[in-house]
Design a protein around this motif. Structure first.
Motif, PDB file in Angstrom:
ATOM      1  N   GLN A 176      16.352  61.776  30.916  1.00 41.56           N
ATOM      2  CA  GLN A 176      17.344  61.342  31.893  1.00 41.56           C
ATOM      3  C   GLN A 176      16.706  60.557  33.029  1.00 41.56           C
ATOM      4  O   GLN A 176      17.301  59.630  33.560  1.00 41.56           O
ATOM      5  CB  GLN A 176      18.109  62.550  32.428  1.00 41.56           C
ATOM      6  N   ILE A 184      16.118  56.742  32.021  1.00 38.10           N
ATOM      7  CA  ILE A 184      17.257  55.906  31.636  1.00 38.10           C
ATOM      8  C   ILE A 184      17.194  54.597  32.408  1.00 38.10           C
ATOM      9  O   ILE A 184      17.011  54.582  33.624  1.00 38.10           O
ATOM     10  CB  ILE A 184      18.591  56.634  31.907  1.00 38.10           C
ATOM     11  N   VAL A 207      23.803  51.384  28.812  1.00 39.18           N
ATOM     12  CA  VAL A 207      23.613  51.520  30.257  1.00 39.18           C
ATOM     13  C   VAL A 207      23.558  50.128  30.871  1.00 39.18           C
ATOM     14  O   VAL A 207      22.809  49.261  30.429  1.00 39.18           O
ATOM     15  CB  VAL A 207      22.311  52.296  30.567  1.00 39.18           C
ATOM     16  N   GLN A 224      23.928  49.902  34.617  1.00 36.81           N
ATOM     17  CA  GLN A 224      23.451  50.070  35.987  1.00 36.81           C
ATOM     18  C   GLN A 224      23.086  51.531  36.209  1.00 36.81           C
ATOM     19  O   GLN A 224      23.742  52.429  35.691  1.00 36.81           O
ATOM     20  CB  GLN A 224      24.552  49.648  36.967  1.00 36.81           C
ATOM     21  N   VAL A 225      22.024  51.751  36.985  1.00 41.14           N
ATOM     22  CA  VAL A 225      21.582  53.108  37.291  1.00 41.14           C
ATOM     23  C   VAL A 225      21.412  53.228  38.796  1.00 41.14           C
ATOM     24  O   VAL A 225      20.767  52.396  39.424  1.00 41.14           O
ATOM     25  CB  VAL A 225      20.242  53.431  36.580  1.00 41.14           C
ATOM     26  N   ARG A 262      23.856  58.532  39.312  1.00 37.26           N
ATOM     27  CA  ARG A 262      24.940  58.043  38.478  1.00 37.26           C
ATOM     28  C   ARG A 262      24.468  56.929  37.561  1.00 37.26           C
ATOM     29  O   ARG A 262      23.544  56.188  37.887  1.00 37.26           O
ATOM     30  CB  ARG A 262      26.103  57.535  39.336  1.00 37.26           C
ATOM     31  N   VAL A 263      25.146  56.819  36.412  1.00 35.44           N
ATOM     32  CA  VAL A 263      24.813  55.809  35.415  1.00 35.44           C
ATOM     33  C   VAL A 263      26.104  55.122  35.002  1.00 35.44           C
ATOM     34  O   VAL A 263      27.095  55.778  34.687  1.00 35.44           O
ATOM     35  CB  VAL A 263      24.148  56.461  34.177  1.00 35.44           C
ATOM     36  N   GLU A 264      26.094  53.796  35.014  1.00 40.19           N
ATOM     37  CA  GLU A 264      27.246  53.034  34.534  1.00 40.19           C
ATOM     38  C   GLU A 264      26.996  52.694  33.070  1.00 40.19           C
ATOM     39  O   GLU A 264      25.944  52.161  32.722  1.00 40.19           O
ATOM     40  CB  GLU A 264      27.449  51.757  35.337  1.00 40.19           C
ATOM     41  N   ILE A 265      27.980  53.029  32.223  1.00 41.31           N
ATOM     42  CA  ILE A 265      27.855  52.798  30.791  1.00 41.31           C
ATOM     43  C   ILE A 265      28.974  51.878  30.341  1.00 41.31           C
ATOM     44  O   ILE A 265      30.150  52.142  30.601  1.00 41.31           O
ATOM     45  CB  ILE A 265      27.930  54.126  30.009  1.00 41.31           C
ATOM     46  N   TRP A 312      31.541  55.338  34.798  1.00 48.74           N
ATOM     47  CA  TRP A 312      30.432  55.946  35.533  1.00 48.74           C
ATOM     48  C   TRP A 312      30.261  57.388  35.108  1.00 48.74           C
ATOM     49  O   TRP A 312      31.244  58.107  34.933  1.00 48.74           O
ATOM     50  CB  TRP A 312      30.696  55.891  37.043  1.00 48.74           C
ATOM     51  N   ARG A 368      24.057  61.324  35.849  1.00 52.15           N
ATOM     52  CA  ARG A 368      22.851  61.192  35.043  1.00 52.15           C
ATOM     53  C   ARG A 368      22.662  62.416  34.139  1.00 52.15           C
ATOM     54  O   ARG A 368      22.244  62.303  32.994  1.00 52.15           O
ATOM     55  CB  ARG A 368      21.640  61.004  35.949  1.00 52.15           C
TER      56      ARG A 368
END
Length: 108
Positions: A31, A34, A50, A52-53, A57-60, A69, A72
Motif C-alpha cells: 500500500q 502504490i 491508479v 493520483q495518490v 487516499r488513492v484515485e482509481i 476515491w 489507501r
C-alpha cells in the motif's frame, strides 16, 4: 506436566500470530508503494488504474473518464495488467464457427 501442555498450546498460537504479522507488513508495504499507473484491486473487488495518490487516499480510474476515491488501506493488492485479447492465442475448442463438425453450414 502442566507447563508442557501450556507450552504445546502456546506454540501454535505464536506461529499464527507471527504469520499474521508478516502478512500485515507485506500488505502495508504494498500500500505504501502504490503509484499512478498501477492496476489495483480494492478489498471489495473493484479493479482500476491508479491515477493520483495523496497521503491517505488513492484515485482509481475504473472506466475511461470514471474515477473514484479510496482510502489507501482499501487497496487489497496490485494486479498485472490483462494481456490484450488480440495478442492472446485462442484454443480451437473455444472457437465458434458457422459450420457443423461435418463441414456443412448451420441454418439460422
Amino acid at each position: 506436566m502442566d507447563s508442557l501442555i501450556l507450552l504445546l498450546l502456546l506454540v501454535p498460537l505464536l506461529l499464527i500470530a507471527f504469520r499474521g504479522s508478516k502478512q500485515r507488513k507485506a500488505v502495508a508495504q504494498m500500500q505504501a508503494e502504490i503509484a499512478p499507473g498501477r492496476e489495483v484491486m480494492t478489498a471489495s473487488g473493484q479493479f482500476g488504474v491508479v491515477t493520483q495518490v495523496t497521503d491517505d487516499r488513492v484515485e482509481i480510474e475504473v472506466a475511461p473518464g470514471v474515477s473514484t476515491w479510496w482510502l489507501r488501506q482499501a487497496i487489497a493488492r496490485t494486479v498485472e495488467p490483462v494481456a490484450d485479447p488480440e495478442d492472446a492465442e485462442v484454443a480451437d475448442e473455444h472457437v465458434v464457427t458457422d459450420e457443423r463438425p461435418d463441414g456443412t453450414p448451420r441454418s439460422s
